[in-house]
Motif scaffolding. Sequence first.
Motif, PDB file in Angstrom:
ATOM      1  N   VAL A 163     -50.602  -0.142  13.954  1.00 50.96           N
ATOM      2  CA  VAL A 163     -51.060   0.777  12.910  1.00 50.96           C
ATOM      3  C   VAL A 163     -50.375   2.127  13.084  1.00 50.96           C
ATOM      4  CG1 VAL A 163     -53.289  -0.390  12.780  1.00 50.96           C
ATOM      5  CG2 VAL A 163     -53.056   1.654  14.218  1.00 50.96           C
ATOM      6  N   ASN A 164     -50.427   2.942  12.036  1.00 54.12           N
ATOM      7  CA  ASN A 164     -49.870   4.289  12.169  1.00 54.12           C
ATOM      8  C   ASN A 164     -50.969   5.268  12.589  1.00 54.12           C
ATOM      9  OD1 ASN A 164     -51.302   4.982   9.825  1.00 54.12           O
ATOM     10  ND2 ASN A 164     -49.536   5.922   8.828  1.00 54.12           N
ATOM     11  N   GLN A 165     -50.626   6.544  12.654  1.00 51.71           N
ATOM     12  CA  GLN A 165     -51.513   7.556  13.216  1.00 51.71           C
ATOM     13  C   GLN A 165     -52.689   7.915  12.307  1.00 51.71           C
ATOM     14  OE1 GLN A 165     -48.314   7.840  12.525  1.00 51.71           O
ATOM     15  NE2 GLN A 165     -48.014   9.540  11.093  1.00 51.71           N
ATOM     16  N   ASP A 166     -52.678   7.463  11.062  1.00 54.19           N
ATOM     17  CA  ASP A 166     -53.781   7.782  10.140  1.00 54.19           C
ATOM     18  C   ASP A 166     -54.921   6.775  10.217  1.00 54.19           C
ATOM     19  OD1 ASP A 166     -52.367   9.964   9.248  1.00 54.19           O
ATOM     20  OD2 ASP A 166     -51.420   8.884   7.602  1.00 54.19           O
ATOM     21  N   LEU A 167     -54.760   5.741  11.035  1.00 52.93           N
ATOM     22  CA  LEU A 167     -55.769   4.696  11.156  1.00 52.93           C
ATOM     23  C   LEU A 167     -56.312   4.635  12.576  1.00 52.93           C
ATOM     24  CD1 LEU A 167     -54.363   3.838   8.478  1.00 52.93           C
ATOM     25  CD2 LEU A 167     -54.659   1.476   9.192  1.00 52.93           C
ATOM     26  N   LYS A 168     -57.528   4.137  12.693  1.00 57.68           N
ATOM     27  CA  LYS A 168     -58.117   3.817  13.986  1.00 57.68           C
ATOM     28  C   LYS A 168     -58.491   2.340  13.982  1.00 57.68           C
ATOM     29  CE  LYS A 168     -58.269   7.891  16.076  1.00 57.68           C
ATOM     30  NZ  LYS A 168     -57.570   8.163  17.342  1.00 57.68           N
ATOM     31  N   ALA A 169     -58.408   1.743  15.160  1.00 52.85           N
ATOM     32  CA  ALA A 169     -58.757   0.333  15.323  1.00 52.85           C
ATOM     33  C   ALA A 169     -60.062   0.211  16.103  1.00 52.85           C
ATOM     34  CB  ALA A 169     -57.641  -0.403  16.044  1.00 52.85           C
ATOM     35  N   ILE A 170     -60.948  -0.648  15.622  1.00 57.43           N
ATOM     36  CA  ILE A 170     -62.216  -0.923  16.285  1.00 57.43           C
ATOM     37  C   ILE A 170     -62.161  -2.349  16.809  1.00 57.43           C
ATOM     38  CG2 ILE A 170     -64.727  -1.004  15.994  1.00 57.43           C
ATOM     39  CD1 ILE A 170     -64.362   0.806  13.514  1.00 57.43           C
ATOM     40  N   SER A 171     -62.002  -2.478  18.111  1.00 56.00           N
ATOM     41  CA  SER A 171     -61.888  -3.804  18.733  1.00 56.00           C
ATOM     42  C   SER A 171     -63.236  -4.189  19.325  1.00 56.00           C
ATOM     43  CB  SER A 171     -60.807  -3.796  19.816  1.00 56.00           C
ATOM     44  OG  SER A 171     -59.542  -3.460  19.274  1.00 56.00           O
ATOM     45  N   LEU A 172     -63.922  -5.097  18.686  1.00 63.99           N
ATOM     46  CA  LEU A 172     -65.248  -5.512  19.131  1.00 63.99           C
ATOM     47  C   LEU A 172     -65.149  -6.397  20.364  1.00 63.99           C
ATOM     48  CD1 LEU A 172     -66.458  -6.277  15.534  1.00 63.99           C
ATOM     49  CD2 LEU A 172     -67.340  -4.447  16.957  1.00 63.99           C
ATOM     50  N   TYR A 173     -66.061  -6.195  21.294  1.00 63.97           N
ATOM     51  CA  TYR A 173     -66.048  -7.006  22.514  1.00 63.97           C
ATOM     52  C   TYR A 173     -66.315  -8.466  22.195  1.00 63.97           C
ATOM     53  CZ  TYR A 173     -66.393  -2.370  24.616  1.00 63.97           C
ATOM     54  OH  TYR A 173     -66.172  -1.063  24.970  1.00 63.97           O
ATOM     55  N   LEU A 174     -67.152  -8.728  21.199  1.00 64.37           N
ATOM     56  CA  LEU A 174     -67.368 -10.089  20.704  1.00 64.37           C
ATOM     57  C   LEU A 174     -66.864 -10.146  19.269  1.00 64.37           C
ATOM     58  CD1 LEU A 174     -70.922 -11.172  21.955  1.00 64.37           C
ATOM     59  CD2 LEU A 174     -68.692 -11.797  22.895  1.00 64.37           C
ATOM     60  N   LYS A 175     -65.757 -10.841  19.040  1.00 66.58           N
ATOM     61  CA  LYS A 175     -65.157 -10.886  17.708  1.00 66.58           C
ATOM     62  C   LYS A 175     -66.056 -11.575  16.682  1.00 66.58           C
ATOM     63  CE  LYS A 175     -60.936  -9.102  18.295  1.00 66.58           C
ATOM     64  NZ  LYS A 175     -61.063  -8.550  19.633  1.00 66.58           N
ATOM     65  N   THR A 176     -67.002 -12.386  17.152  1.00 69.64           N
ATOM     66  CA  THR A 176     -67.852 -13.157  16.226  1.00 69.64           C
ATOM     67  C   THR A 176     -68.746 -12.271  15.363  1.00 69.64           C
ATOM     68  OG1 THR A 176     -69.422 -13.446  18.044  1.00 69.64           O
ATOM     69  CG2 THR A 176     -67.904 -15.265  17.589  1.00 69.64           C
ATOM     70  N   ILE A 177     -68.888 -10.992  15.718  1.00 71.58           N
ATOM     71  CA  ILE A 177     -69.764 -10.121  14.935  1.00 71.58           C
ATOM     72  C   ILE A 177     -68.980  -9.191  14.002  1.00 71.58           C
ATOM     73  CG2 ILE A 177     -71.508 -10.187  16.769  1.00 71.58           C
ATOM     74  CD1 ILE A 177     -70.753  -7.294  17.453  1.00 71.58           C
ATOM     75  N   HIS A 178     -67.664  -9.413  13.876  1.00 65.36           N
ATOM     76  CA  HIS A 178     -66.827  -8.447  13.152  1.00 65.36           C
ATOM     77  C   HIS A 178     -67.183  -8.334  11.675  1.00 65.36           C
ATOM     78  CE1 HIS A 178     -64.597 -12.206  12.507  1.00 65.36           C
ATOM     79  NE2 HIS A 178     -64.039 -11.643  11.452  1.00 65.36           N
ATOM     80  N   LYS A 179     -67.537  -9.443  11.026  1.00 65.31           N
ATOM     81  CA  LYS A 179     -67.861  -9.365   9.601  1.00 65.31           C
ATOM     82  C   LYS A 179     -69.149  -8.575   9.363  1.00 65.31           C
ATOM     83  CE  LYS A 179     -65.460 -13.248   7.465  1.00 65.31           C
ATOM     84  NZ  LYS A 179     -65.614 -14.436   6.593  1.00 65.31           N
ATOM     85  N   TYR A 180     -70.132  -8.802  10.212  1.00 67.37           N
ATOM     86  CA  TYR A 180     -71.385  -8.062  10.043  1.00 67.37           C
ATOM     87  C   TYR A 180     -71.149  -6.564  10.238  1.00 67.37           C
ATOM     88  CZ  TYR A 180     -75.915  -6.005  10.923  1.00 67.37           C
ATOM     89  OH  TYR A 180     -77.009  -5.168  10.877  1.00 67.37           O
ATOM     90  N   ILE A 181     -70.404  -6.190  11.275  1.00 71.25           N
ATOM     91  CA  ILE A 181     -70.138  -4.775  11.532  1.00 71.25           C
ATOM     92  C   ILE A 181     -69.345  -4.164  10.374  1.00 71.25           C
ATOM     93  CG2 ILE A 181     -69.076  -3.117  13.098  1.00 71.25           C
ATOM     94  CD1 ILE A 181     -71.605  -4.542  14.163  1.00 71.25           C
TER      95      ILE A 181
END
Length: 475
Positions: A163-181
């Motif tokens: 990604v470029n500098q205008d974005l942030k990445a949120i890496s969930l410890y458990l990927k299975t909850i990514h849609k809910y978050i």
Amino acid sequence: MDTKKLRQKILDLAIRGKLVPQDPNDEPASVLLERIRAEKERLIKEGKIKRGKKSADTPNDENEMPFEIPESWEWIKLSDIASFGGGKTPSMEEKKYWNGGTNLWITSKDMKSAIIADSMMKITDAALPLMTIYEPGTLLIVTRSGILRRMLPIAILDKKACVNQDLKAISLYLKTIHKYIYYVIKANEVFILKKCHKDGTTVDSINFEKFIDFQIPLPPLAEQQRIVSAIEQWFAEIDILENAKDDLQTSIAKAKSKILDLAIHGKLVPQDPNDEPAIELLKRINPELKPCDNADSPYKVPTGWEWCKLGNIGKWQSGATPSRMNKEYYNGNIPWLKTGDLNDGFIHHISESITEKALQETSVKLNPAGSVLIAMYGATIGKVGILTFSATTNQACCACIGYKCIEKMYLFYFLLSHKEQFIMLGGGGAQPNISKEKIVETLFPLPPLAEQQRIVAKIEELFAVLDNIKESIEV
């Protein structure tokens, strides 16, 4: 139907535990949270992430919770369940980073859908050592962009990407909850933009330190899955409604355009041989005025009609902008219209006003009630309006005042039908424009006065039917 509000209501019900029923057999969220913490500790131990400055074990104060949640749920912070990262832009001068690139490099311009599977620009393998590579299931959020004034773009990464500098990445410890978050953040978009906006910057941005402490209601994993499924089912139904609504609105717009086209071609209402021909109108306007040569006209009009120029049927005048440096010129009792006030209809409200002093000392002119206006400059070129009160305008507007032997509404509908031609006449560029001179030279199909009245009555009858249909789908 306001489908945007409907989507928001569904999300609001979802994060409060009111969209789907709770199941007492579900493993409670406290157990899920323990697994998330264990996964975090494993990642720290393996050196894949670093321990944050704030402890994930920091208890949340129940008095600070924004609303009540079911007993099996838990209040958490984003920082309890995810690690965070950013990005950058490899040097554009280094062609080896860009030429023939195949690796996704996401910017705010790519953040236009819920799932990101491609990017407008790509980087080469040579640039990868400079970058952080994020895995599928990572949430991306725009944290620096002018778009943050009105919305918070967030998406789920479908493929590995940087990604470029205008974005942030949120890496969930458990990927299975990514849609809910993802849906939790979407549900709180307005709140986040308000509470986490970073002040004192030239470009709108999110205070990410505040954002990661944002409180999130965490349901049991099984309920999360039911919530996500319900949201997606509801949203699919809303998509159908929106598509049908858009199709109908497009059809209504096309129908109105066709009605106007038939009107100015003399095909909307029948001609009456007993009508006084338009040539007599022209004689009353100016006995010396000669109709335009039919060879120059864009199409053939019915017998009894005449081609003339817009400048023949009335007086046209443009406006001006009094000096902004002179405060005595503004906030008076004389309405002063700008092109943004034009609404392709009757004008009842204007955003600014000027004083008598400005009217006397500048080139601003007063246009009487009933004047027909048209925008000449910029993005609003070709927009029209009819004054319901006397008003002045800026230099980007042209007004037809004192029109003779013509129905005001017929002139209005002709200008409305001719909008695309005016836009084309304005040309390209950042600030396209037409002049008053081009407007007054525009060829105008003049019907007999009685037929003008019949045309206007038929247009308004048909438009009323279409407007009723449009209103029915917007309720």
